[in-house]
Scaffold this motif. Sequence first.
Motif, PDB file in Angstrom:
ATOM      1  N   LEU A 146     -26.279  20.974 -13.193  1.00 24.29           N
ATOM      2  CA  LEU A 146     -25.081  21.238 -12.391  1.00 24.29           C
ATOM      3  C   LEU A 146     -23.792  20.916 -13.138  1.00 24.29           C
ATOM      4  O   LEU A 146     -22.695  21.195 -12.637  1.00 24.29           O
TER       5      LEU A 146
ATOM      6  N   SER B 236     -17.154  27.959  -0.225  1.00 21.89           N
ATOM      7  CA  SER B 236     -18.138  26.965   0.200  1.00 21.89           C
ATOM      8  C   SER B 236     -19.314  26.844  -0.755  1.00 21.89           C
ATOM      9  O   SER B 236     -20.303  26.198  -0.435  1.00 21.89           O
TER      10      SER B 236
ATOM     11  N   ILE C 258     -20.893  26.058  -4.862  1.00 26.60           N
ATOM     12  CA  ILE C 258     -20.925  24.839  -5.671  1.00 26.60           C
ATOM     13  C   ILE C 258     -19.589  24.562  -6.341  1.00 26.60           C
ATOM     14  O   ILE C 258     -19.204  23.404  -6.519  1.00 26.60           O
TER      15      ILE C 258
ATOM     16  N   LEU D 233     -17.416  22.894  -3.710  1.00 25.96           N
ATOM     17  CA  LEU D 233     -17.872  21.519  -3.526  1.00 25.96           C
ATOM     18  C   LEU D 233     -17.478  20.649  -4.717  1.00 25.96           C
ATOM     19  O   LEU D 233     -17.124  19.484  -4.565  1.00 25.96           O
TER      20      LEU D 233
ATOM     21  N   GLN E  54     -22.910  24.189   5.071  1.00 30.69           N
ATOM     22  CA  GLN E  54     -21.868  24.079   4.056  1.00 30.69           C
ATOM     23  C   GLN E  54     -20.787  23.088   4.485  1.00 30.69           C
ATOM     24  O   GLN E  54     -20.266  22.330   3.658  1.00 30.69           O
TER      25      GLN E  54
ATOM     26  N   LEU F 136     -22.157  19.615   3.795  1.00 37.47           N
ATOM     27  CA  LEU F 136     -22.114  19.277   2.379  1.00 37.47           C
ATOM     28  C   LEU F 136     -20.691  18.968   1.926  1.00 37.47           C
ATOM     29  O   LEU F 136     -20.453  18.041   1.151  1.00 37.47           O
TER      30      LEU F 136
ATOM     31  N   MET G 109     -19.109  15.536   0.208  1.00 36.09           N
ATOM     32  CA  MET G 109     -18.400  15.511  -1.065  1.00 36.09           C
ATOM     33  C   MET G 109     -16.988  14.955  -0.925  1.00 36.09           C
ATOM     34  O   MET G 109     -16.330  14.683  -1.930  1.00 36.09           O
TER      35      MET G 109
ATOM     36  N   LEU H 200     -23.807  13.838  -6.842  1.00 37.63           N
ATOM     37  CA  LEU H 200     -24.273  15.206  -6.657  1.00 37.63           C
ATOM     38  C   LEU H 200     -25.653  15.265  -6.018  1.00 37.63           C
ATOM     39  O   LEU H 200     -26.225  16.342  -5.867  1.00 37.63           O
TER      40      LEU H 200
ATOM     41  N   LEU I 219     -26.485  17.723  -3.081  1.00 35.92           N
ATOM     42  CA  LEU I 219     -26.424  19.174  -3.255  1.00 35.92           C
ATOM     43  C   LEU I 219     -27.830  19.746  -3.410  1.00 35.92           C
ATOM     44  O   LEU I 219     -28.553  19.398  -4.360  1.00 35.92           O
TER      45      LEU I 219
ATOM     46  N   VAL J 201     -27.313  25.421  -2.647  1.00 33.18           N
ATOM     47  CA  VAL J 201     -26.061  25.743  -3.337  1.00 33.18           C
ATOM     48  C   VAL J 201     -26.267  26.129  -4.796  1.00 33.18           C
ATOM     49  O   VAL J 201     -25.337  26.614  -5.436  1.00 33.18           O
ATOM     50  N   LYS J 202     -27.447  25.916  -5.324  1.00 33.74           N
ATOM     51  CA  LYS J 202     -27.710  26.291  -6.708  1.00 33.74           C
ATOM     52  C   LYS J 202     -29.174  26.660  -6.876  1.00 33.74           C
ATOM     53  O   LYS J 202     -30.065  25.933  -6.431  1.00 33.74           O
TER      54      LYS J 202
END
Length: 414
Positions: free
Chosen positions: A188, A215, A217, A220, A244, A247, A251, A376, A379, A405-406
């Motif tokens: 990330l 919204s 990565i 964030l 989202q 999250l 963050m 992180l 996430l 998100v990833k």
Amino acid sequence: MKALVYHITPARWMLCKAAALFSNRAYYGAISGLKLVDHPTPTLPGPSWVRLKTLLGGICGTDLGMIAQRTHPATILRGYASFPAVLGHENVAVIDDLGGSVTGWQKGQRVCVEPAIGCLGRGIDPPCAMCAAGKTSLCETIGNDAWPSRAMVGLNATTGGSWAEHFVAHASQLHAVPDEISDAVAVLIDPIASAAHAVLRRVPRPGERILVNGSGIIALGVIGSIRALRHDNDITVVVRHAFQADLARKMGATHALMNPRGSRSDEQYDSVARHVGGRRIPGRFGNQGLIGGFDLTYDCTGTGRGMTDAMKWTRSRGTMVAVGTSGITLLDTTPLWLDELEIIGANGRQVETADGRTVHTYELVFDWLRASRLDLSALPVRQYALADYRTTFAELLGRSRHPFVKAVFDLARA
């Protein structure tokens, strides 16, 4: 080695675009430009290069936009790439082989590779002014057939990319991953570093009300970077889905405004107006304006609609930072002059001035993680085998049904 290679002709591009009217599978299926192939393992281009064995290869929104043909075919970005290319510039890997001139690195060492190759990687001495200042993503040296201008790992025909078992990089691109940081977090680093660079392009000032439009990565990462820099500004984020919003709050966001897909523009603008104490100005054909707004807006959508909204939601003489990878799009520029906005672009990751020192954005993010200034762990990252790439892109193109998100390719999976 196994590798995901992308190359598409104009005729096939049009065929995929037409077929996608019936199914998104056209973008990653048999007729697409994306193929899983047996590909030669890349060799070292020179003595200052290393070969890397990929652990995880991340899928960037830019990659997805190219594969799903959301990028206009006339984009100038094609001039900064060469195809066919093994895709993937987000990565965490181990050094597999070293050129004879490489010092300070060893086989088996875990690294992240900053994707911009720059003058050093291309053997240009002296380097251009941008590369000399550590801003390789803004390299000013003209490209050639071997190396396109502003060449990047994963977007050229030489280095390969992280959607393969191996790729190569110049030693100047390497950043050691601290032992306490897991592979799932290390992969990330590139998108979070890009977000941190955007915040450093325009650091929040005391008392400014901040909007993060988007919204994913990067959005964030913008929120997390503002908090990691110890700014206590009020941060509002605009999101499509409830997960989202959750999250974003984790963050460091103060407020979340819901903007679900398909909602009416007047409702969206009324929501923002109520939140900032402004007033919606209705126009014709559903077009909307706003008096009042946020002092500082980071647009992380990269779309014409998103950037238009971001500008309109920024107060007169406020600032919008364009973080998302935009391109040829329909954009209402009225607020640019009507509200005398300041617009700032943010591209990639660079050598920065932060916390009173000069540091590359990757190293800055690593330092934040080690100091617990950035977390992180919340996430959600979804890992896929390279062989399952069609399932991967099916889920990415139906993101609302898959709350992560990833997405990354795990090269250790069969």
